[in-house]
Design an enzyme around this catalytic site. Structure first.
Site, PDB file in Angstrom:
ATOM      1  N   CYS A  97       0.864  -1.176   0.000  1.00  0.00           N
ATOM      2  CA  CYS A  97       0.000   0.000   0.000  1.00  0.00           C
ATOM      3  C   CYS A  97       0.901   1.226   0.000  1.00  0.00           C
ATOM      4  O   CYS A  97       2.015   1.197  -0.512  1.00  0.00           O
ATOM      5  CB  CYS A  97      -0.951  -0.025   1.186  1.00  0.00           C
ATOM      6  SG  CYS A  97      -0.117  -0.084   2.793  1.00  0.00           S
ATOM      7  N   MET A  98       0.462   2.315   0.608  1.00  0.00           N
ATOM      8  CA  MET A  98       1.237   3.552   0.588  1.00  0.00           C
ATOM      9  C   MET A  98       2.537   3.438   1.356  1.00  0.00           C
ATOM     10  O   MET A  98       3.568   4.000   0.960  1.00  0.00           O
ATOM     11  CB  MET A  98       0.405   4.695   1.189  1.00  0.00           C
ATOM     12  CG  MET A  98      -0.697   5.191   0.281  1.00  0.00           C
ATOM     13  SD  MET A  98      -0.053   6.034  -1.169  1.00  0.00           S
ATOM     14  CE  MET A  98       0.744   7.430  -0.390  1.00  0.00           C
TER      15      MET A  98
END
Length: 492
Positions: free
Chosen positions: A30-31
Protein backbone atom coordinates in the site's frame (compact mmCIF):
# COMPACT_ATOMS: atom_id res chain seq x y z
CA UNK A 1 25.07 2.63 -4.13
CA UNK A 2 22.63 3.18 -7.00
CA UNK A 3 18.96 3.55 -5.94
CA UNK A 4 17.93 0.32 -7.67
CA UNK A 5 20.76 -1.57 -5.96
CA UNK A 6 19.78 -0.07 -2.62
CA UNK A 7 16.15 -1.18 -3.05
CA UNK A 8 17.22 -4.67 -4.12
CA UNK A 9 19.55 -4.88 -1.15
CA UNK A 10 16.66 -3.98 1.16
CA UNK A 11 14.48 -6.64 -0.43
CA UNK A 12 17.30 -9.19 -0.19
CA UNK A 13 17.76 -8.38 3.51
CA UNK A 14 14.06 -8.79 4.23
CA UNK A 15 13.48 -12.06 2.37
CA UNK A 16 15.43 -14.49 4.62
CA UNK A 17 14.01 -12.83 7.73
CA UNK A 18 10.45 -13.68 6.70
CA UNK A 19 11.28 -17.32 6.10
CA UNK A 20 12.52 -17.16 2.51
CA UNK A 21 10.68 -17.54 -0.76
CA UNK A 22 9.11 -20.84 0.29
CA UNK A 23 7.26 -19.07 3.09
CA UNK A 24 5.61 -16.41 0.88
CA UNK A 25 2.00 -16.90 -0.19
CA UNK A 26 1.28 -13.42 -1.54
CA UNK A 27 2.96 -10.03 -1.99
CA UNK A 28 1.27 -6.64 -2.13
CA UNK A 29 1.93 -3.12 -0.95
CA UNK A 30 0.00 0.00 0.00
CA UNK A 31 1.24 3.55 0.59
CA UNK A 32 3.72 2.66 3.32
CA UNK A 33 3.71 -1.10 3.93
CA UNK A 34 4.93 -4.26 2.21
CA UNK A 35 2.11 -6.74 2.86
CA UNK A 36 3.04 -10.42 2.86
CA UNK A 37 0.88 -13.50 3.06
CA UNK A 38 2.93 -16.05 5.02
CA UNK A 39 2.62 -19.83 5.23
CA UNK A 40 4.33 -20.15 8.60
CA UNK A 41 4.39 -17.12 10.90
CA UNK A 42 6.88 -18.77 13.26
CA UNK A 43 9.65 -18.51 10.65
CA UNK A 44 9.65 -14.70 10.82
CA UNK A 45 12.48 -13.05 12.76
CA UNK A 46 10.69 -9.95 14.07
CA UNK A 47 13.57 -8.41 16.00
CA UNK A 48 16.01 -8.80 13.13
CA UNK A 49 13.49 -7.26 10.73
CA UNK A 50 12.93 -4.26 12.98
CA UNK A 51 16.69 -3.77 13.21
CA UNK A 52 17.05 -3.28 9.44
CA UNK A 53 17.75 0.40 8.67
CA UNK A 54 15.01 0.60 6.03
CA UNK A 55 12.33 -0.99 8.23
CA UNK A 56 10.29 1.46 10.33
CA UNK A 57 8.22 -1.20 12.06
CA UNK A 58 6.10 -4.31 11.56
CA UNK A 59 2.36 -4.84 11.94
CA UNK A 60 0.55 -8.18 12.04
CA UNK A 61 -2.99 -8.16 10.70
CA UNK A 62 -4.61 -10.37 8.09
CA UNK A 63 -1.21 -10.09 6.37
CA UNK A 64 2.27 -9.54 7.78
CA UNK A 65 3.02 -5.86 7.13
CA UNK A 66 6.52 -4.35 7.01
CA UNK A 67 6.50 -0.55 7.27
CA UNK A 68 9.00 0.92 4.80
CA UNK A 69 7.50 4.38 4.28
CA UNK A 70 6.02 6.19 1.26
CA UNK A 71 8.04 6.02 -1.93
CA UNK A 72 10.39 3.37 -0.58
CA UNK A 73 7.80 0.59 -0.46
CA UNK A 74 6.80 1.17 -4.10
CA UNK A 75 10.42 0.60 -5.12
CA UNK A 76 11.26 -2.27 -2.79
CA UNK A 77 8.12 -4.33 -3.50
CA UNK A 78 8.96 -5.09 -7.19
CA UNK A 79 12.50 -6.06 -6.19
CA UNK A 80 11.12 -8.33 -3.48
CA UNK A 81 8.72 -9.96 -5.97
CA UNK A 82 11.60 -10.52 -8.39
CA UNK A 83 13.72 -12.16 -5.69
CA UNK A 84 10.88 -14.47 -4.70
CA UNK A 85 10.37 -15.42 -8.37
CA UNK A 86 14.09 -16.13 -8.73
CA UNK A 87 14.10 -18.44 -5.70
CA UNK A 88 11.41 -21.09 -6.16
CA UNK A 89 10.13 -22.61 -2.95
CA UNK A 90 12.23 -25.45 -1.57
CA UNK A 91 10.73 -28.81 -0.79
CA UNK A 92 10.31 -29.15 2.94
CA UNK A 93 11.39 -32.33 4.65
CA UNK A 94 7.88 -32.79 5.99
CA UNK A 95 5.68 -30.76 3.66
CA UNK A 96 2.40 -32.09 4.97
CA UNK A 97 3.27 -31.18 8.56
CA UNK A 98 4.59 -27.76 7.55
CA UNK A 99 1.48 -26.95 5.52
CA UNK A 100 -0.78 -28.13 8.31
CA UNK A 101 1.09 -26.10 10.92
CA UNK A 102 0.99 -22.98 8.74
CA UNK A 103 -2.72 -23.42 8.04
CA UNK A 104 -3.42 -23.93 11.72
CA UNK A 105 -1.54 -20.81 12.74
CA UNK A 106 -3.21 -18.77 10.04
CA UNK A 107 -6.66 -19.97 11.03
CA UNK A 108 -6.01 -19.30 14.72
CA UNK A 109 -4.74 -15.78 13.99
CA UNK A 110 -7.75 -14.97 11.83
CA UNK A 111 -10.16 -16.33 14.43
CA UNK A 112 -8.55 -14.27 17.19
CA UNK A 113 -8.04 -10.99 15.35
CA UNK A 114 -10.81 -10.81 12.76
CA UNK A 115 -14.55 -10.30 12.86
CA UNK A 116 -16.89 -10.35 9.85
CA UNK A 117 -17.26 -6.58 10.09
CA UNK A 118 -13.50 -5.99 10.16
CA UNK A 119 -12.97 -8.39 7.28
CA UNK A 120 -15.56 -6.49 5.28
CA UNK A 121 -13.84 -3.19 6.08
CA UNK A 122 -10.51 -4.64 4.95
CA UNK A 123 -12.06 -5.59 1.65
CA UNK A 124 -13.46 -2.08 1.28
CA UNK A 125 -10.02 -0.66 2.04
CA UNK A 126 -8.47 -2.98 -0.55
CA UNK A 127 -10.83 -1.51 -3.13
CA UNK A 128 -9.72 2.07 -2.54
CA UNK A 129 -6.06 1.77 -1.48
CA UNK A 130 -4.83 1.03 -5.05
CA UNK A 131 -6.53 4.26 -6.17
CA UNK A 132 -4.68 6.49 -3.70
CA UNK A 133 -1.61 7.24 -5.88
CA UNK A 134 -3.86 8.54 -8.67
CA UNK A 135 -5.92 10.54 -6.15
CA UNK A 136 -2.77 12.14 -4.79
CA UNK A 137 -1.31 12.96 -8.20
CA UNK A 138 -4.56 14.39 -9.56
CA UNK A 139 -5.19 16.23 -6.28
CA UNK A 140 -1.85 18.02 -6.38
CA UNK A 141 -2.37 18.95 -10.03
CA UNK A 142 -5.85 20.27 -9.17
CA UNK A 143 -4.38 22.38 -6.38
CA UNK A 144 -1.66 23.74 -8.67
CA UNK A 145 -4.24 24.54 -11.33
CA UNK A 146 -6.42 26.37 -8.82
CA UNK A 147 -3.44 28.45 -7.70
CA UNK A 148 -2.57 29.38 -11.29
CA UNK A 149 -6.18 30.33 -12.04
CA UNK A 150 -6.40 32.53 -8.95
CA UNK A 151 -3.15 34.27 -9.87
CA UNK A 152 -4.17 34.64 -13.50
CA UNK A 153 -1.01 32.89 -14.68
CA UNK A 154 -0.63 30.63 -17.74
CA UNK A 155 -4.24 30.89 -18.98
CA UNK A 156 -3.37 28.70 -21.97
CA UNK A 157 -2.16 25.86 -19.74
CA UNK A 158 -4.77 25.81 -16.97
CA UNK A 159 -7.51 24.13 -19.09
CA UNK A 160 -5.09 21.28 -19.83
CA UNK A 161 -4.22 20.95 -16.14
CA UNK A 162 -7.93 20.92 -15.28
CA UNK A 163 -8.51 18.09 -17.75
CA UNK A 164 -5.58 16.09 -16.37
CA UNK A 165 -6.73 16.59 -12.78
CA UNK A 166 -10.41 15.85 -13.47
CA UNK A 167 -10.17 12.91 -15.87
CA UNK A 168 -9.52 10.30 -13.20
CA UNK A 169 -12.22 11.62 -10.87
CA UNK A 170 -14.73 11.59 -13.73
CA UNK A 171 -14.15 7.85 -14.19
CA UNK A 172 -13.29 6.80 -10.63
CA UNK A 173 -16.55 4.84 -10.45
CA UNK A 174 -15.23 2.46 -13.13
CA UNK A 175 -12.05 1.77 -11.15
CA UNK A 176 -14.05 1.24 -7.96
CA UNK A 177 -16.33 -1.21 -9.76
CA UNK A 178 -13.38 -3.12 -11.20
CA UNK A 179 -11.61 -3.39 -7.83
CA UNK A 180 -14.83 -4.32 -6.03
CA UNK A 181 -15.51 -7.28 -8.29
CA UNK A 182 -11.87 -8.34 -8.03
CA UNK A 183 -11.88 -8.14 -4.22
CA UNK A 184 -15.17 -10.00 -3.74
CA UNK A 185 -14.39 -12.82 -6.16
CA UNK A 186 -16.14 -11.75 -9.36
CA UNK A 187 -14.86 -10.96 -12.83
CA UNK A 188 -13.25 -7.51 -12.50
CA UNK A 189 -14.14 -6.23 -15.95
CA UNK A 190 -17.82 -7.04 -15.38
CA UNK A 191 -17.75 -5.01 -12.19
CA UNK A 192 -16.17 -2.13 -14.11
CA UNK A 193 -18.73 -2.48 -16.92
CA UNK A 194 -21.70 -2.23 -14.55
CA UNK A 195 -20.14 0.68 -12.62
CA UNK A 196 -19.47 2.56 -15.87
CA UNK A 197 -23.22 2.94 -16.32
CA UNK A 198 -23.18 5.45 -13.45
CA UNK A 199 -20.90 7.90 -15.27
CA UNK A 200 -22.41 7.41 -18.76
CA UNK A 201 -23.87 10.67 -20.07
CA UNK A 202 -26.92 8.86 -21.49
CA UNK A 203 -28.41 8.21 -18.05
CA UNK A 204 -29.69 11.80 -18.19
CA UNK A 205 -32.52 10.46 -20.42
CA UNK A 206 -33.79 8.12 -17.69
CA UNK A 207 -36.38 9.12 -15.08
CA UNK A 208 -36.61 7.29 -11.75
CA UNK A 209 -39.12 8.11 -8.98
CA UNK A 210 -40.08 11.25 -10.84
CA UNK A 211 -36.48 12.49 -11.06
CA UNK A 212 -34.15 12.51 -14.04
CA UNK A 213 -30.88 10.73 -13.33
CA UNK A 214 -27.66 12.72 -13.51
CA UNK A 215 -24.37 11.26 -14.79
CA UNK A 216 -22.27 10.32 -11.78
CA UNK A 217 -25.25 10.19 -9.41
CA UNK A 218 -24.40 7.88 -6.52
CA UNK A 219 -20.67 8.19 -7.18
CA UNK A 220 -18.30 5.67 -5.64
CA UNK A 221 -20.95 4.30 -3.28
CA UNK A 222 -23.21 3.50 -6.21
CA UNK A 223 -20.30 1.95 -8.09
CA UNK A 224 -19.40 -0.20 -5.10
CA UNK A 225 -22.98 -1.38 -4.69
CA UNK A 226 -23.44 -2.03 -8.43
CA UNK A 227 -20.26 -4.09 -8.72
CA UNK A 228 -21.07 -6.05 -5.55
CA UNK A 229 -24.48 -6.88 -7.00
CA UNK A 230 -22.78 -7.97 -10.22
CA UNK A 231 -20.60 -10.39 -8.24
CA UNK A 232 -23.64 -12.09 -6.73
CA UNK A 233 -25.50 -12.23 -10.04
CA UNK A 234 -22.42 -13.74 -11.69
CA UNK A 235 -22.11 -16.37 -8.94
CA UNK A 236 -25.77 -17.30 -9.39
CA UNK A 237 -25.25 -17.64 -13.15
CA UNK A 238 -22.15 -19.80 -12.71
CA UNK A 239 -24.21 -22.12 -10.51
CA UNK A 240 -27.24 -22.54 -12.81
CA UNK A 241 -26.19 -21.75 -16.38
CA UNK A 242 -24.99 -24.82 -18.37
CA UNK A 243 -21.27 -24.80 -19.11
CA UNK A 244 -21.86 -24.80 -22.86
CA UNK A 245 -23.76 -21.50 -22.59
CA UNK A 246 -21.76 -19.93 -19.78
CA UNK A 247 -19.47 -17.79 -21.93
CA UNK A 248 -22.49 -16.11 -23.57
CA UNK A 249 -25.21 -16.12 -20.95
CA UNK A 250 -23.32 -15.33 -17.72
CA UNK A 251 -21.71 -12.01 -18.70
CA UNK A 252 -24.89 -10.93 -20.51
CA UNK A 253 -27.19 -11.61 -17.55
CA UNK A 254 -24.67 -10.16 -15.09
CA UNK A 255 -24.45 -6.83 -16.90
CA UNK A 256 -28.16 -6.70 -17.80
CA UNK A 257 -29.63 -7.54 -14.39
CA UNK A 258 -27.08 -5.54 -12.41
CA UNK A 259 -27.35 -2.64 -14.85
CA UNK A 260 -31.14 -2.42 -14.62
CA UNK A 261 -31.07 -2.56 -10.81
CA UNK A 262 -28.35 0.10 -10.80
CA UNK A 263 -30.34 2.44 -13.07
CA UNK A 264 -33.72 1.97 -11.44
CA UNK A 265 -32.67 1.72 -7.83
CA UNK A 266 -29.04 1.88 -6.78
CA UNK A 267 -28.17 5.18 -8.45
CA UNK A 268 -31.10 6.94 -6.78
CA UNK A 269 -30.47 5.40 -3.34
CA UNK A 270 -26.70 5.87 -3.46
CA UNK A 271 -27.19 9.44 -4.66
CA UNK A 272 -29.37 10.21 -1.64
CA UNK A 273 -26.84 8.59 0.70
CA UNK A 274 -23.94 10.49 -0.88
CA UNK A 275 -25.80 13.77 -0.61
CA UNK A 276 -26.61 12.98 3.01
CA UNK A 277 -22.93 12.34 3.76
CA UNK A 278 -21.95 15.70 2.27
CA UNK A 279 -24.68 17.61 4.10
CA UNK A 280 -23.96 15.71 7.32
CA UNK A 281 -20.25 16.48 7.27
CA UNK A 282 -20.87 20.15 6.56
CA UNK A 283 -23.56 20.43 9.24
CA UNK A 284 -21.36 18.68 11.79
CA UNK A 285 -18.45 21.08 11.27
CA UNK A 286 -20.62 24.18 10.83
CA UNK A 287 -22.51 23.62 14.08
CA UNK A 288 -20.30 21.48 16.32
CA UNK A 289 -16.91 21.98 14.69
CA UNK A 290 -14.75 22.27 17.79
CA UNK A 291 -16.43 19.35 19.56
CA UNK A 292 -16.55 17.22 16.41
CA UNK A 293 -12.88 17.95 15.78
CA UNK A 294 -12.00 17.03 19.36
CA UNK A 295 -13.81 13.68 19.09
CA UNK A 296 -12.52 12.82 15.61
CA UNK A 297 -8.94 13.86 16.32
CA UNK A 298 -8.92 12.12 19.69
CA UNK A 299 -10.39 8.81 18.56
CA UNK A 300 -8.61 8.35 15.26
CA UNK A 301 -5.56 6.50 16.66
CA UNK A 302 -7.79 3.95 18.47
CA UNK A 303 -9.81 3.55 15.26
CA UNK A 304 -6.58 2.79 13.42
CA UNK A 305 -5.65 0.23 16.07
CA UNK A 306 -9.04 -1.49 15.66
CA UNK A 307 -8.97 -1.27 11.86
CA UNK A 308 -12.22 0.73 11.85
CA UNK A 309 -10.66 3.75 10.12
CA UNK A 310 -11.07 1.86 6.85
CA UNK A 311 -14.78 2.64 6.95
CA UNK A 312 -13.93 6.31 6.38
CA UNK A 313 -12.25 5.76 3.00
CA UNK A 314 -15.50 5.72 0.95
CA UNK A 315 -16.70 8.77 2.91
CA UNK A 316 -13.52 10.71 2.08
CA UNK A 317 -13.82 9.74 -1.57
CA UNK A 318 -17.50 10.72 -1.68
CA UNK A 319 -16.72 14.16 -0.23
CA UNK A 320 -13.90 14.66 -2.75
CA UNK A 321 -16.31 13.77 -5.57
CA UNK A 322 -18.98 16.17 -4.32
CA UNK A 323 -17.04 19.13 -2.98
CA UNK A 324 -13.56 18.76 -4.46
CA UNK A 325 -12.02 18.01 -1.06
CA UNK A 326 -12.67 16.08 2.16
CA UNK A 327 -13.04 18.21 5.27
CA UNK A 328 -12.51 15.22 7.56
CA UNK A 329 -8.95 14.25 6.65
CA UNK A 330 -7.16 17.40 7.96
CA UNK A 331 -8.92 16.92 11.30
CA UNK A 332 -8.02 13.24 11.47
CA UNK A 333 -4.41 14.12 10.55
CA UNK A 334 -4.13 15.90 13.90
CA UNK A 335 -3.90 12.46 15.55
CA UNK A 336 -0.48 12.13 13.95
CA UNK A 337 0.53 15.52 15.35
CA UNK A 338 -0.37 14.37 18.87
CA UNK A 339 1.69 11.24 18.26
CA UNK A 340 4.75 13.30 17.25
CA UNK A 341 4.46 15.55 20.31
CA UNK A 342 4.12 12.49 22.50
CA UNK A 343 7.26 10.93 21.02
CA UNK A 344 9.30 14.08 21.64
CA UNK A 345 8.23 14.07 25.28
CA UNK A 346 9.17 10.39 25.65
CA UNK A 347 12.55 11.20 24.14
CA UNK A 348 13.23 13.81 26.83
CA UNK A 349 11.87 11.75 29.72
CA UNK A 350 13.74 8.57 28.78
CA UNK A 351 17.13 10.29 29.05
CA UNK A 352 19.07 7.12 29.74
CA UNK A 353 17.24 4.68 27.47
CA UNK A 354 19.32 4.79 24.31
CA UNK A 355 17.47 2.03 22.40
CA UNK A 356 14.15 3.84 22.86
CA UNK A 357 15.66 7.24 22.01
CA UNK A 358 17.26 5.73 18.88
CA UNK A 359 13.88 4.36 17.81
CA UNK A 360 12.29 7.77 18.27
CA UNK A 361 15.04 9.58 16.36
CA UNK A 362 14.67 7.22 13.41
CA UNK A 363 10.86 7.32 13.41
CA UNK A 364 10.23 11.05 13.98
CA UNK A 365 11.00 12.18 10.38
CA UNK A 366 8.40 9.73 9.10
CA UNK A 367 6.02 10.88 11.84
CA UNK A 368 6.28 14.50 10.69
CA UNK A 369 5.35 13.30 7.19
CA UNK A 370 2.29 11.48 8.48
CA UNK A 371 3.63 7.91 8.70
CA UNK A 372 2.69 7.05 12.25
CA UNK A 373 3.13 3.29 12.52
CA UNK A 374 6.75 3.34 13.75
CA UNK A 375 5.88 5.73 16.59
CA UNK A 376 2.65 3.91 17.45
CA UNK A 377 4.05 0.38 17.56
CA UNK A 378 7.56 1.27 18.62
CA UNK A 379 6.92 3.96 21.23
CA UNK A 380 3.51 5.04 22.48
CA UNK A 381 1.43 1.85 22.39
CA UNK A 382 3.97 -0.37 24.21
CA UNK A 383 4.31 2.29 26.93
CA UNK A 384 0.55 2.51 27.51
CA UNK A 385 -0.14 5.96 28.94
CA UNK A 386 1.71 7.84 26.17
CA UNK A 387 -0.72 6.36 23.66
CA UNK A 388 -3.56 8.02 25.58
CA UNK A 389 -1.74 11.34 25.85
CA UNK A 390 -0.98 11.20 22.12
CA UNK A 391 -4.75 10.94 21.58
CA UNK A 392 -5.20 14.01 23.80
CA UNK A 393 -2.85 15.93 21.52
CA UNK A 394 -4.78 14.77 18.46
CA UNK A 395 -8.04 15.87 20.09
CA UNK A 396 -6.65 19.36 20.77
CA UNK A 397 -5.41 19.77 17.19
CA UNK A 398 -8.73 18.48 15.82
CA UNK A 399 -10.67 20.91 18.00
CA UNK A 400 -8.51 23.78 16.69
CA UNK A 401 -9.23 22.97 13.04
CA UNK A 402 -12.89 22.23 13.81
CA UNK A 403 -13.29 25.59 15.55
CA UNK A 404 -12.30 27.42 12.38
CA UNK A 405 -14.81 25.34 10.43
CA UNK A 406 -17.50 26.71 12.75
CA UNK A 407 -16.23 30.19 11.93
CA UNK A 408 -16.58 29.53 8.20
CA UNK A 409 -12.98 28.66 7.33
CA UNK A 410 -13.14 25.05 6.18
CA UNK A 411 -9.91 23.14 5.61
CA UNK A 412 -9.97 20.18 3.25
CA UNK A 413 -7.75 17.80 1.32
CA UNK A 414 -8.12 17.09 -2.39
CA UNK A 415 -6.90 13.50 -1.92
CA UNK A 416 -6.56 10.83 0.74
CA UNK A 417 -3.41 9.07 1.84
CA UNK A 418 -0.88 11.63 3.09
CA UNK A 419 -1.10 13.50 6.37
CA UNK A 420 1.25 15.56 8.52
CA UNK A 421 3.49 17.86 6.50
CA UNK A 422 2.86 15.77 3.39
CA UNK A 423 -0.72 17.06 3.32
CA UNK A 424 0.26 20.69 2.63
CA UNK A 425 0.36 20.31 -1.20
CA UNK A 426 -3.16 18.84 -1.14
CA UNK A 427 -4.84 21.48 1.02
CA UNK A 428 -7.87 23.34 -0.23
CA UNK A 429 -10.56 25.20 1.66
CA UNK A 430 -13.49 27.57 1.59
CA UNK A 431 -11.22 30.62 1.65
CA UNK A 432 -7.79 31.47 0.26
CA UNK A 433 -4.94 28.99 0.21
CA UNK A 434 -2.91 31.09 2.65
CA UNK A 435 -5.70 30.97 5.26
CA UNK A 436 -6.18 27.24 4.73
CA UNK A 437 -2.47 26.52 5.17
CA UNK A 438 -2.27 28.73 8.26
CA UNK A 439 -5.19 26.95 9.96
CA UNK A 440 -3.82 23.50 9.20
CA UNK A 441 -0.33 24.48 10.35
CA UNK A 442 -1.83 25.94 13.54
CA UNK A 443 -3.62 22.66 14.19
CA UNK A 444 -0.39 20.73 13.79
CA UNK A 445 1.39 23.04 16.23
CA UNK A 446 -1.41 22.67 18.78
CA UNK A 447 -1.31 18.88 18.36
CA UNK A 448 2.47 18.82 18.80
CA UNK A 449 2.35 21.07 21.87
CA UNK A 450 -0.55 19.40 23.69
CA UNK A 451 0.72 15.89 22.87
CA UNK A 452 4.13 16.88 24.24
CA UNK A 453 2.85 18.54 27.42
CA UNK A 454 0.27 15.86 28.20
CA UNK A 455 2.88 13.13 27.79
CA UNK A 456 5.66 14.96 29.62
CA UNK A 457 3.56 15.66 32.72
CA UNK A 458 0.97 12.87 32.74
CA UNK A 459 2.36 10.10 30.53
CA UNK A 460 4.42 8.21 33.13
CA UNK A 461 4.20 6.84 36.63
CA UNK A 462 7.27 6.93 38.86
CA UNK A 463 7.76 3.20 38.34
CA UNK A 464 7.58 3.58 34.56
CA UNK A 465 10.15 6.36 34.55
CA UNK A 466 12.47 4.33 36.75
CA UNK A 467 12.18 1.32 34.44
CA UNK A 468 12.75 3.45 31.35
CA UNK A 469 15.85 5.08 32.79
CA UNK A 470 17.46 1.98 34.25
CA UNK A 471 20.95 1.49 32.84
CA UNK A 472 23.60 -1.14 33.67
CA UNK A 473 26.27 0.16 36.07
CA UNK A 474 29.90 -0.24 34.88
CA UNK A 475 30.84 -2.52 37.77
CA UNK A 476 27.79 -4.72 37.35
CA UNK A 477 27.63 -4.82 33.58
CA UNK A 478 28.96 -8.36 33.32
CA UNK A 479 26.61 -9.60 36.00
CA UNK A 480 23.71 -7.97 34.18
CA UNK A 481 22.46 -6.20 37.30
CA UNK A 482 20.85 -2.88 36.44
CA UNK A 483 21.36 0.28 38.43
CA UNK A 484 18.48 2.76 38.59
CA UNK A 485 19.25 6.24 37.33
CA UNK A 486 17.44 8.99 39.24
CA UNK A 487 14.41 10.09 37.27
CA UNK A 488 12.56 13.36 37.32
CA UNK A 489 9.40 13.49 39.46
CA UNK A 490 6.27 12.39 37.69
CA UNK A 491 2.65 12.21 38.63
CA UNK A 492 1.52 8.73 39.56
Amino acid sequence: MAPENKNRATAAAILPLVGGARNIDSIAHCMTRLRLGLKDRTLVQDDALKALPAVMGVVEDDTYQIVLGPGTVARVAPEFEALVAEQPPQVASAPEELAARGAELKAARKAANATPFKLFLRKVANIFVPLIPALIGCGIIAGLNGLLVNLGWLPGVTPALAAIASGFMALIAVFVGYNTAKEFGGTPVLGGAVASIIVFAGVAKITVFGQTLAPGQGGVLGALGAALLAVYVERWCRRWVPEALDVLVTPTLTVLVSGLVTLYGLMFVAGEVSTGIGHGANWLLDNTGAFAGLVLGGLFLPLVMLGLHQALIPIHTTLIEQQGYTVLLPILAMAGAGQVGCAMAVYLRAKHNEPLRTTIKSALPAGFLGVGEPLIYGVSLPLGRPFVTACVGGAAGGAFVGLFSMLGDKVGSTAIGPSGWALFPLLQGSHGLGTTIAIYAGGLLVGYAVGFLATYYFGFTRATLTDLNTAPAPADAEAGEPTPVPAEPAQA
